[in-house]
Scaffold this motif. Structure first.
Motif, PDB file in Angstrom:
ATOM      1  N   LYS A 272       0.848  -1.196   0.000  1.00 22.81           N
ATOM      2  CA  LYS A 272       0.000   0.000   0.000  1.00 22.81           C
ATOM      3  C   LYS A 272       0.880   1.240   0.000  1.00 22.81           C
ATOM      4  CE  LYS A 272      -3.531   0.112   2.865  1.00 22.81           C
ATOM      5  NZ  LYS A 272      -4.341   0.337   4.110  1.00 22.81           N
TER       6      LYS A 272
ATOM      7  N   ARG B 188       0.709   5.732  -0.105  1.00 25.71           N
ATOM      8  CA  ARG B 188      -0.238   6.797   0.268  1.00 25.71           C
ATOM      9  C   ARG B 188       0.132   8.121  -0.398  1.00 25.71           C
ATOM     10  NH1 ARG B 188       3.630  10.155   3.096  1.00 25.71           N
ATOM     11  NH2 ARG B 188       4.450   9.064   4.908  1.00 25.71           N
TER      12      ARG B 188
ATOM     13  N   ALA C   8       2.427   3.089  -7.740  1.00 26.13           N
ATOM     14  CA  ALA C   8       1.382   2.108  -7.452  1.00 26.13           C
ATOM     15  C   ALA C   8       1.197   1.155  -8.630  1.00 26.13           C
ATOM     16  CB  ALA C   8       0.080   2.821  -7.121  1.00 26.13           C
TER      17      ALA C   8
ATOM     18  N   LEU D 160       0.493  -1.697  -6.131  1.00 24.67           N
ATOM     19  CA  LEU D 160       0.129  -1.274  -4.785  1.00 24.67           C
ATOM     20  C   LEU D 160      -1.269  -0.662  -4.765  1.00 24.67           C
ATOM     21  CD1 LEU D 160       3.449   0.672  -4.031  1.00 24.67           C
ATOM     22  CD2 LEU D 160       2.946  -1.712  -3.425  1.00 24.67           C
ATOM     23  N   SER D 161      -1.980  -0.816  -3.665  1.00 25.88           N
ATOM     24  CA  SER D 161      -3.211  -0.060  -3.477  1.00 25.88           C
ATOM     25  C   SER D 161      -2.835   1.358  -3.046  1.00 25.88           C
ATOM     26  CB  SER D 161      -4.107  -0.716  -2.432  1.00 25.88           C
ATOM     27  OG  SER D 161      -3.490  -0.703  -1.153  1.00 25.88           O
TER      28      SER D 161
ATOM     29  N   HIS E 231      -3.774   4.813  -0.868  1.00 27.52           N
ATOM     30  CA  HIS E 231      -4.524   5.381   0.253  1.00 27.52           C
ATOM     31  C   HIS E 231      -4.369   6.900   0.232  1.00 27.52           C
ATOM     32  CE1 HIS E 231      -6.413   5.496   4.203  1.00 27.52           C
ATOM     33  NE2 HIS E 231      -5.477   6.363   4.584  1.00 27.52           N
TER      34      HIS E 231
ATOM     35  N   TYR F 134      -8.380   6.298  -6.035  1.00 32.24           N
ATOM     36  CA  TYR F 134      -7.689   5.707  -4.888  1.00 32.24           C
ATOM     37  C   TYR F 134      -8.595   4.658  -4.262  1.00 32.24           C
ATOM     38  CZ  TYR F 134     -10.451   9.569  -3.014  1.00 32.24           C
ATOM     39  OH  TYR F 134     -11.471  10.452  -2.749  1.00 32.24           O
ATOM     40  N   ASP F 135      -8.002   3.825  -3.404  1.00 33.88           N
ATOM     41  CA  ASP F 135      -8.723   2.674  -2.858  1.00 33.88           C
ATOM     42  C   ASP F 135      -9.304   2.914  -1.474  1.00 33.88           C
ATOM     43  OD1 ASP F 135      -8.011   0.573  -4.995  1.00 33.88           O
ATOM     44  OD2 ASP F 135      -6.050   1.398  -4.451  1.00 33.88           O
TER      45      ASP F 135
ATOM     46  N   GLU G 264      -2.009   2.246   9.274  1.00 39.83           N
ATOM     47  CA  GLU G 264      -2.640   2.054   7.962  1.00 39.83           C
ATOM     48  C   GLU G 264      -1.859   1.094   7.067  1.00 39.83           C
ATOM     49  OE1 GLU G 264      -4.805   6.448   7.949  1.00 39.83           O
ATOM     50  OE2 GLU G 264      -2.918   6.178   6.849  1.00 39.83           O
TER      51      GLU G 264
ATOM     52  N   ILE H 130       1.132   1.085   5.681  1.00 40.11           N
ATOM     53  CA  ILE H 130       1.777   1.644   4.493  1.00 40.11           C
ATOM     54  C   ILE H 130       3.101   0.936   4.255  1.00 40.11           C
ATOM     55  CG2 ILE H 130       2.734   3.714   3.437  1.00 40.11           C
ATOM     56  CD1 ILE H 130      -0.347   3.724   3.785  1.00 40.11           C
TER      57      ILE H 130
END
Length: 288
Positions: free
Chosen positions: A4, A6, A30, A35-36, A38, A68-69, A189, A191
């Protein structure tokens, strides 16, 4: 577990070209590393954050087409920060500091980059002050070298004790500092990758040290990208009233025009010709 990344703007002004470049790097990373994404609204500085700036962040990202996810807003996360602070307190890693800004500037040396290196004067001075005297909270930084690797710039060996000394995690007004909030958030979160501008480079070692104190031994992977600077060679800043993307939007400029201008200023394109979002992201994808 999937990774993830951000994107974490502060709502202390409207987004400008520097934020757009950073967003392009985050979305390219990403895509490159699967990657997701955030979106974190970093409104820890409540003295400067404004609701209209928060709304504008969401609106600007939607207008450009950035998807964004998940998302979060720091002002909604007080219990998480309180729990992290209590952990540090239980381990004896936090103390009140009563020094004023004037005292800090007069009584402490500065690093080679001009940053104040706090001496730890207040570490054993709490009994000399009234319990309700104005103070911030500092974390006791270990005197050790932090080795970390930047995915673009290579290896770094830095000692936060010598860079800045014990740094604040909550200010005199009860607000969480950037260094503290971002570390707690990156842990909570989950990350795994942090892509941000070179202006935050010097914060990395101290954030790794603080994350270790909070229980995360393996830090995120870091990449610090180049900045867009003004005609005087200074990075774009909200404090300096940098021209905002919202102003350009209201003036009728297209997304493609703004993306092309930013890619050209960042040295990613040979000309400021209009470019679509997918193509702008791909320019960075190729160099990661």
């Amino acid at each position: 577990m999937p990774g993830k990344i951000r994107f974490a703007p502060s709502p202390t002004g409207y987004l400008h070209e520097g934020h757009l470049l950073s967003a392009l790097y985050v979305w390219a990373a990403a895509k490159k590393w699967n990657l997701s994404i955030h979106l974190r609204i970093e409104d820890h500085d409540q003295s400067r954050a404004r609701p209209e700036y928060i709304r504008s962040i969401y609106e600007d990202l939607e207008w450009f087409g950035f998807e964004y996810d998940s998302d979060s807003i720091q002002s909604n996360r007080k219990p998480v920060y309180e729990a992290a602070l209590e952990k540090l307190k239980r381990e004896g890693l936090v103390y009140p500091c009563y020094c004023s800004r004037k005292q800090l500037e007069a009584e402490n040396p500065k690093s080679a980059t001009g940053e104040i290196v706090y001496s730890g004067k207040c570490l054993h001075a709490a009994e000399a002050h009234a319990a309700d005297a104005p103070h911030n909270l500092r974390v006791i930084v270990p005197d050790e070298t932090i080795h970390w690797h930047d995915l673009r710039l290579g290896d770094f060996d830095e000692n936060p004790k010598k860079q800045c000394g014990d740094f604040p995690i909550r200010d005199r007004d009860g607000q969480w500092t950037y260094q503290f909030a971002v570390c707690v958030d990156d842990i909570d979160e989950s990350i795994t990758h942090v892509v941000r501008g070179e202006d935050i480079l010097s914060s990395t070692a101290r954030q790794i040290a603080l994350m270790r104190m909070l229980g995360r031994e393996t830090p995120p992977a870091y990449l610090h990208h180049p900045l867009i600077v003004d005609t005087a060679g200074k990075k774009l800043s909200k404090r300096e009233l940098a021209h905002s993307l919202r102003q350009d939007r209201e003036a009728g400029l297209s997304r493609e025009t703004l993306l092309g201008r930013v890619c050209f200023k960042a040295g990613l394109a040979a000309s400021p010709a209009p470019i679509g979002l997918a193509d702008a992201i791909y320019l960075i994808y190729q160099i990661l």
